[in-house]
Each structure stands twice: as C-alpha cells, then as structure tokens.
Design a protein around this motif. Sequence first.
Motif, PDB file in Angstrom:
ATOM      1  N   ALA A  58       0.659  -0.993   0.066  1.00 29.41           N
ATOM      2  CA  ALA A  58       0.372   0.158  -0.019  1.00 29.41           C
ATOM      3  C   ALA A  58       1.031   1.090  -0.344  1.00 29.41           C
ATOM      4  CB  ALA A  58      -0.835  -0.042   1.100  1.00 29.41           C
ATOM      5  N   VAL A  59       1.542   1.049   0.852  1.00 30.44           N
ATOM      6  CA  VAL A  59       3.037   2.452   0.638  1.00 30.44           C
ATOM      7  C   VAL A  59       3.498   2.642  -0.588  1.00 30.44           C
ATOM      8  CG1 VAL A  59       5.023   3.088   1.618  1.00 30.44           C
ATOM      9  CG2 VAL A  59       3.531   1.985   3.140  1.00 30.44           C
ATOM     10  N   LEU A  60       4.081   2.011  -1.161  1.00 31.42           N
ATOM     11  CA  LEU A  60       4.540   1.730  -2.360  1.00 31.42           C
ATOM     12  C   LEU A  60       3.142   1.768  -3.711  1.00 31.42           C
ATOM     13  CD1 LEU A  60       6.962  -1.424  -3.015  1.00 31.42           C
ATOM     14  CD2 LEU A  60       7.245   0.381  -1.836  1.00 31.42           C
ATOM     15  N   LEU A  61       2.252   1.713  -3.837  1.00 30.04           N
ATOM     16  CA  LEU A  61       1.336   1.778  -4.784  1.00 30.04           C
ATOM     17  C   LEU A  61       0.838   3.694  -3.968  1.00 30.04           C
ATOM     18  CD1 LEU A  61      -0.914   1.403  -6.666  1.00 30.04           C
ATOM     19  CD2 LEU A  61      -2.479   0.785  -4.115  1.00 30.04           C
ATOM     20  N   THR A  62       1.155   4.420  -2.528  1.00 31.52           N
ATOM     21  CA  THR A  62       0.708   5.603  -2.807  1.00 31.52           C
ATOM     22  C   THR A  62       1.520   6.508  -3.131  1.00 31.52           C
ATOM     23  OG1 THR A  62      -0.831   4.726  -0.001  1.00 31.52           O
ATOM     24  CG2 THR A  62       0.677   7.021  -1.165  1.00 31.52           C
ATOM     25  N   ALA A  63       2.783   6.058  -3.496  1.00 38.96           N
ATOM     26  CA  ALA A  63       4.270   5.807  -3.734  1.00 38.96           C
ATOM     27  C   ALA A  63       4.185   6.132  -5.304  1.00 38.96           C
ATOM     28  CB  ALA A  63       5.550   5.717  -3.800  1.00 38.96           C
ATOM     29  N   ALA A  64       3.408   5.826  -6.325  1.00 40.85           N
ATOM     30  CA  ALA A  64       3.116   5.399  -7.309  1.00 40.85           C
ATOM     31  C   ALA A  64       2.079   6.463  -7.942  1.00 40.85           C
ATOM     32  CB  ALA A  64       3.184   3.962  -8.012  1.00 40.85           C
ATOM     33  N   PHE A  65       1.698   6.577  -7.412  1.00 43.02           N
ATOM     34  CA  PHE A  65       0.234   7.442  -7.652  1.00 43.02           C
ATOM     35  C   PHE A  65       0.556   8.598  -7.341  1.00 43.02           C
ATOM     36  CE2 PHE A  65      -3.046   4.470  -6.792  1.00 43.02           C
ATOM     37  CZ  PHE A  65      -4.372   4.516  -8.306  1.00 43.02           C
ATOM     38  N   VAL A  66       1.746   9.204  -6.663  1.00 38.12           N
ATOM     39  CA  VAL A  66       2.355  10.187  -6.051  1.00 38.12           C
ATOM     40  C   VAL A  66       3.607  10.246  -7.212  1.00 38.12           C
ATOM     41  CG1 VAL A  66       3.693  11.766  -5.112  1.00 38.12           C
ATOM     42  CG2 VAL A  66       2.091  10.223  -3.602  1.00 38.12           C
ATOM     43  N   LEU A  67       4.276   9.174  -7.016  1.00 38.91           N
ATOM     44  CA  LEU A  67       5.081   9.510  -8.880  1.00 38.91           C
ATOM     45  C   LEU A  67       4.434   9.682 -10.409  1.00 38.91           C
ATOM     46  CD1 LEU A  67       8.074   9.986  -9.385  1.00 38.91           C
ATOM     47  CD2 LEU A  67       8.179   7.714  -9.316  1.00 38.91           C
ATOM     48  N   ARG A  68       3.468   9.287 -10.301  1.00 40.61           N
ATOM     49  CA  ARG A  68       2.212   9.505 -11.638  1.00 40.61           C
ATOM     50  C   ARG A  68       2.257  10.912 -12.580  1.00 40.61           C
ATOM     51  NH1 ARG A  68      -2.402   9.643 -14.116  1.00 40.61           N
ATOM     52  NH2 ARG A  68      -3.754  10.686 -11.943  1.00 40.61           N
ATOM     53  N   GLY A  69       2.764  10.971 -13.481  1.00 38.30           N
ATOM     54  CA  GLY A  69       3.093  12.303 -14.597  1.00 38.30           C
ATOM     55  C   GLY A  69       4.149  13.149 -13.490  1.00 38.30           C
ATOM     56  N   ARG A  70       4.797  12.630 -12.559  1.00 35.98           N
ATOM     57  CA  ARG A  70       6.601  13.260 -12.910  1.00 35.98           C
ATOM     58  C   ARG A  70       8.064  12.855 -12.973  1.00 35.98           C
ATOM     59  NH1 ARG A  70       2.531  13.905  -8.645  1.00 35.98           N
ATOM     60  NH2 ARG A  70       1.127  16.048  -8.425  1.00 35.98           N
ATOM     61  N   GLN A  71       6.833  11.185 -13.350  1.00 36.34           N
ATOM     62  CA  GLN A  71       8.087  10.252 -13.186  1.00 36.34           C
ATOM     63  C   GLN A  71       9.540  11.134 -14.548  1.00 36.34           C
ATOM     64  OE1 GLN A  71       5.563   9.395 -13.997  1.00 36.34           O
ATOM     65  NE2 GLN A  71       5.484   7.929 -15.717  1.00 36.34           N
ATOM     66  N   PRO A  72      10.972  10.939 -13.483  1.00 37.66           N
ATOM     67  CA  PRO A  72      11.760  11.511 -15.242  1.00 37.66           C
ATOM     68  C   PRO A  72      12.039  10.370 -16.121  1.00 37.66           C
ATOM     69  CG  PRO A  72      12.436  10.124 -13.186  1.00 37.66           C
ATOM     70  CD  PRO A  72      11.288  10.635 -12.814  1.00 37.66           C
ATOM     71  N   PHE A  73      11.898   9.608 -16.352  1.00 37.01           N
ATOM     72  CA  PHE A  73      11.363   8.740 -17.476  1.00 37.01           C
ATOM     73  C   PHE A  73      11.157   7.626 -17.729  1.00 37.01           C
ATOM     74  CE2 PHE A  73      14.677   7.291 -14.641  1.00 37.01           C
ATOM     75  CZ  PHE A  73      14.715   6.154 -14.364  1.00 37.01           C
ATOM     76  N   ASP A  74      10.207   6.829 -18.552  1.00 39.92           N
ATOM     77  CA  ASP A  74       9.389   5.862 -18.433  1.00 39.92           C
ATOM     78  C   ASP A  74      10.367   4.603 -18.120  1.00 39.92           C
ATOM     79  OD1 ASP A  74       7.448   7.262 -20.469  1.00 39.92           O
ATOM     80  OD2 ASP A  74       7.641   7.079 -22.057  1.00 39.92           O
ATOM     81  N   GLY A  75       9.493   3.761 -16.915  1.00 38.85           N
ATOM     82  CA  GLY A  75       9.756   3.240 -16.783  1.00 38.85           C
ATOM     83  C   GLY A  75      10.731   2.910 -15.047  1.00 38.85           C
ATOM     84  N   ALA A  76      10.353   4.242 -14.638  1.00 37.79           N
ATOM     85  CA  ALA A  76      10.855   4.867 -13.252  1.00 37.79           C
ATOM     86  C   ALA A  76       9.895   4.293 -12.143  1.00 37.79           C
ATOM     87  CB  ALA A  76      11.324   6.063 -13.465  1.00 37.79           C
ATOM     88  N   ILE A  77       8.911   3.848 -12.816  1.00 38.09           N
ATOM     89  CA  ILE A  77       7.520   3.910 -11.299  1.00 38.09           C
ATOM     90  C   ILE A  77       8.068   2.150 -11.593  1.00 38.09           C
ATOM     91  CG2 ILE A  77       5.007   2.688 -11.286  1.00 38.09           C
ATOM     92  CD1 ILE A  77       4.630   6.044 -12.599  1.00 38.09           C
ATOM     93  N   PHE A  78       8.529   1.380 -12.496  1.00 38.93           N
ATOM     94  CA  PHE A  78       8.416   0.424 -12.347  1.00 38.93           C
ATOM     95  C   PHE A  78       9.361  -0.121 -11.742  1.00 38.93           C
ATOM     96  CE2 PHE A  78       9.815  -3.703 -14.885  1.00 38.93           C
ATOM     97  CZ  PHE A  78       9.104  -4.997 -13.714  1.00 38.93           C
ATOM     98  N   CYS A  79      10.382   0.575 -12.187  1.00 36.58           N
ATOM     99  CA  CYS A  79      11.694  -0.237 -11.678  1.00 36.58           C
ATOM    100  C   CYS A  79      12.279   0.321 -10.304  1.00 36.58           C
ATOM    101  CB  CYS A  79      13.106   0.804 -12.810  1.00 36.58           C
ATOM    102  SG  CYS A  79      13.433  -0.195 -14.114  1.00 36.58           S
TER     103      CYS A  79
END
Length: 244
Positions: A174-195
């Motif tokens: 759940a913590v990682l899911l929340t972080a993924a939502f926060v990072l979504r649209g702000r990730q520095p490159f494609d694949g950043a959320i997955f990695c």
Amino acid sequence: MRKILISWRGWNLYSYPTMLYVGLVCGIFVAGWVAGHSGLDPDRFVLASMILTVPSLIGARLFFVASHWDLYRNDRARIWRRSEGGMSMYGALLLNVPLSIPLLRVMDLPFAKFWDAATFAMLIGMIFTRFGCLLNGCCSGRPSASWLALNLPDHRGIRRRRVPTQLLEAAWAAVLLTAAFVLRGRQPFDGAIFCSALLAYGIGRYFLQKLRDDKTVSETGIIQLTSVMLALAGLIGMGVAWTW
C-alpha cells in the motif's frame, strides 16, 4: 482463519482464490485507467494484461511450489489444488516480463510505459492477495511477544501471538502504491515507476521474509536471493533508462 469464505449447499467459495481474483480484477481496472492517462490505448493495455494473466498465475504458482518443494515432492496432486493458498509475485514477474516483450511489440504498446501502468495492478493484487493469505492462514508470521504481535493462526490452524506478516506485506504494498500514484505524471523517465517498485519491494521483502514462521532454509534462500536480484534489476534499469 477462514479458508472457506462462503459455503452454500455444498458449494464452497475459498478465501484465497477469491481474494486473488478480486485483486486481479481491481488491479487491471485501475491500471487500465492509469494507462489511459499515460497516453496508452486502455483497451489494448487491458487486453495485453488479461493475456498475461494466464502465465502470471502459472509462474506464481510454480515459483511457490519450487520454493516449498518439500511439501509437494510426495503429494504432487496438491500442486494445482485450487483450495490451497500459495502464489508468489516473483514467479509471475520472472515469467511475464520476458513474455511481454513480443506481445507488446505485436500490440504496439511501449514496454516501459506498459510496465509502469502494470505496476499499479501488481501492487493492488498484492494487497488483496495478502488478505487472502490472512484468511487462509498461509504465509503466517513467527511467534512473538512484541506489541506488534496479533493472535493469528498458521496454515495448520494453530493460534498464537504472531508477527502479522500478511498485514505488514499488504501495508508495504500500500505504501508503494501510494508512492506510485504520487510519482505518476512526475516520473523522470518511462519505466521509473516499475523500476522503483522492483527496487523498493525487493528490499522490503528481503527483510519481511525473515519474519515468517512456515519458512525453510531453502525457501528463505530462494526468496531472499530473488529479492536481491529484482532489487538490483530495478536499480540497473533506472541507471540505464536515466542515461538514455
């Protein structure tokens, strides 16, 4: 412990596969929404995710069986018994990531963007599945007298004050899911959320594995080695993608 969620006229609805199914459906639905807002075709994303669900389930089950081979060596009919718990996201990842390469190419879906969105499905599925483990009694924590311990059963139904590993793993997801939502649209490159999810989950699972009760030396070694490998893969992936 409630292995059978609902029983009606001899028909049983088992807790673990039910939570697994709900997690898959909810995860793909949310990930499809994320994909659509990330510039991917949501219909093609959902179709690709549904196709990959089959190898996901097979890989997740086979990885679990391999890491618990002592339990299945002399009773191989249990391997595909639907009433039992026992899946590992690691097995799904190890099989699905390479299989997705040709599939995504055929469906004209970019690899990195696809797995960024699919990360949401994996984490949501993990949360639901861990509650399935809690109801089933599998993946139980070791006995403990700490303030964190709860009166919980193991897979044999033996109740003791235990570390609630299922809830801790669900909370970490759940913590990682929340972080993924926060990072979504702000990730520095494609694949950043997955990695990032690979790196963070691998580190967390490495330590959480030590808190389990029904573990063996071989299982712990397999899980922790895989955790390290996936964490390193996430770190290397971020390094490679950043330099590009």
